[in-house]
Design a protein around this motif. Structure first.
Motif, PDB file in Angstrom:
ATOM      1  N   HIS A  12      52.746  41.712  -3.064  1.00  0.00           N
ATOM      2  CA  HIS A  12      52.395  40.464  -2.386  1.00  0.00           C
ATOM      3  C   HIS A  12      52.098  40.719  -0.912  1.00  0.00           C
ATOM      4  O   HIS A  12      51.132  40.180  -0.368  1.00  0.00           O
ATOM      5  CB  HIS A  12      53.533  39.451  -2.536  1.00  0.00           C
ATOM      6  N   ALA A  15      48.723  42.415  -0.510  1.00  0.00           N
ATOM      7  CA  ALA A  15      47.656  41.435  -0.753  1.00  0.00           C
ATOM      8  C   ALA A  15      47.497  40.508   0.444  1.00  0.00           C
ATOM      9  O   ALA A  15      46.372  40.186   0.853  1.00  0.00           O
ATOM     10  CB  ALA A  15      47.951  40.626  -2.016  1.00  0.00           C
ATOM     11  N   TYR A  16      48.602  40.083   1.023  1.00  0.00           N
ATOM     12  CA  TYR A  16      48.562  39.207   2.200  1.00  0.00           C
ATOM     13  C   TYR A  16      47.864  39.907   3.369  1.00  0.00           C
ATOM     14  O   TYR A  16      47.018  39.322   4.042  1.00  0.00           O
ATOM     15  CB  TYR A  16      49.994  38.818   2.589  1.00  0.00           C
ATOM     16  N   ARG A  17      48.193  41.164   3.603  1.00  0.00           N
ATOM     17  CA  ARG A  17      47.575  41.913   4.697  1.00  0.00           C
ATOM     18  C   ARG A  17      46.080  42.135   4.433  1.00  0.00           C
ATOM     19  O   ARG A  17      45.259  42.054   5.348  1.00  0.00           O
ATOM     20  CB  ARG A  17      48.275  43.264   4.904  1.00  0.00           C
ATOM     21  N   ALA A  18      45.704  42.409   3.190  1.00  0.00           N
ATOM     22  CA  ALA A  18      44.286  42.590   2.862  1.00  0.00           C
ATOM     23  C   ALA A  18      43.520  41.288   3.077  1.00  0.00           C
ATOM     24  O   ALA A  18      42.385  41.294   3.572  1.00  0.00           O
ATOM     25  CB  ALA A  18      44.132  43.072   1.418  1.00  0.00           C
ATOM     26  N   TYR A  19      44.139  40.164   2.738  1.00  0.00           N
ATOM     27  CA  TYR A  19      43.504  38.861   2.960  1.00  0.00           C
ATOM     28  C   TYR A  19      43.324  38.611   4.459  1.00  0.00           C
ATOM     29  O   TYR A  19      42.260  38.159   4.908  1.00  0.00           O
ATOM     30  CB  TYR A  19      44.351  37.763   2.319  1.00  0.00           C
ATOM     31  N   THR A  22      40.530  40.621   5.738  1.00  0.00           N
ATOM     32  CA  THR A  22      39.248  40.038   5.320  1.00  0.00           C
ATOM     33  C   THR A  22      38.821  38.942   6.292  1.00  0.00           C
ATOM     34  O   THR A  22      37.655  38.881   6.697  1.00  0.00           O
ATOM     35  CB  THR A  22      39.366  39.449   3.897  1.00  0.00           C
ATOM     36  N   TYR A  43      38.035  44.411   1.149  1.00  0.00           N
ATOM     37  CA  TYR A  43      39.394  43.873   1.207  1.00  0.00           C
ATOM     38  C   TYR A  43      39.717  42.787   0.177  1.00  0.00           C
ATOM     39  O   TYR A  43      40.836  42.767  -0.349  1.00  0.00           O
ATOM     40  CB  TYR A  43      39.724  43.382   2.616  1.00  0.00           C
ATOM     41  N   ALA A  47      43.010  42.816  -2.281  1.00  0.00           N
ATOM     42  CA  ALA A  47      43.978  41.722  -2.327  1.00  0.00           C
ATOM     43  C   ALA A  47      44.168  41.237  -3.765  1.00  0.00           C
ATOM     44  O   ALA A  47      45.308  41.058  -4.219  1.00  0.00           O
ATOM     45  CB  ALA A  47      43.516  40.574  -1.437  1.00  0.00           C
ATOM     46  N   HIS A  50      46.227  43.704  -5.942  1.00  0.00           N
ATOM     47  CA  HIS A  50      47.669  43.693  -5.693  1.00  0.00           C
ATOM     48  C   HIS A  50      48.316  42.371  -6.110  1.00  0.00           C
ATOM     49  O   HIS A  50      49.484  42.370  -6.513  1.00  0.00           O
ATOM     50  CB  HIS A  50      47.958  44.011  -4.227  1.00  0.00           C
ATOM     51  N   LEU A  51      47.587  41.266  -6.036  1.00  0.00           N
ATOM     52  CA  LEU A  51      48.143  40.011  -6.536  1.00  0.00           C
ATOM     53  C   LEU A  51      48.374  40.086  -8.041  1.00  0.00           C
ATOM     54  O   LEU A  51      49.386  39.610  -8.555  1.00  0.00           O
ATOM     55  CB  LEU A  51      47.215  38.843  -6.205  1.00  0.00           C
TER      56      LEU A  51
END
Length: 96
Positions: A12, A15-19, A22, A43, A47, A50-51
């Motif tokens: 999580h 995924a948050y960092r990739a979002y 982005t 990105y 995300a 990983h979600l």
């Protein structure tokens, strides 16, 4: 000593960092940075990956005593945690 974070929480966070990256890449691209286009494309896929990997599942089982609720066909799936009701006072176990 602190316990390590569960895999679902790590996924999580990634995924948050990739979002977030982005969103920053979109802003950079909108401000005229052509090199940010590759990040805008890459990105979101990271995300989403990983979600999906960090998806949490909950299975509730109930029934009368002695009906085989704790028996799992084919053995325990990797990573599952079994918790008993506080009302029964049964032991708890977690995978190693």
């Amino acid at each position: 000593m602190a316990r390590p974070a569960p895999p679902s929480l790590r996924h999580h966070y990634i995924a948050y960092r990739a979002y977030a990256r982005t969103k920053v890449a979109c802003l950079r691209h909108a401000q005229g940075d052509p090199s940010a286009a590759a990040d805008v494309i890459g990105y979101p896929g990271l995300a989403l990956q990983h979600l999906r990997a960090g998806e949490v599942r909950l299975v509730l089982v109930r029934g009368a005593p002695g009906t085989g609720k704790s028996t799992q066909p084919g053995g325990s799936p990797t990573g599952w945690v079994r918790r008993s009701s506080p009302a029964t006072g049964s032991a708890r176990r977690s995978p190693a």
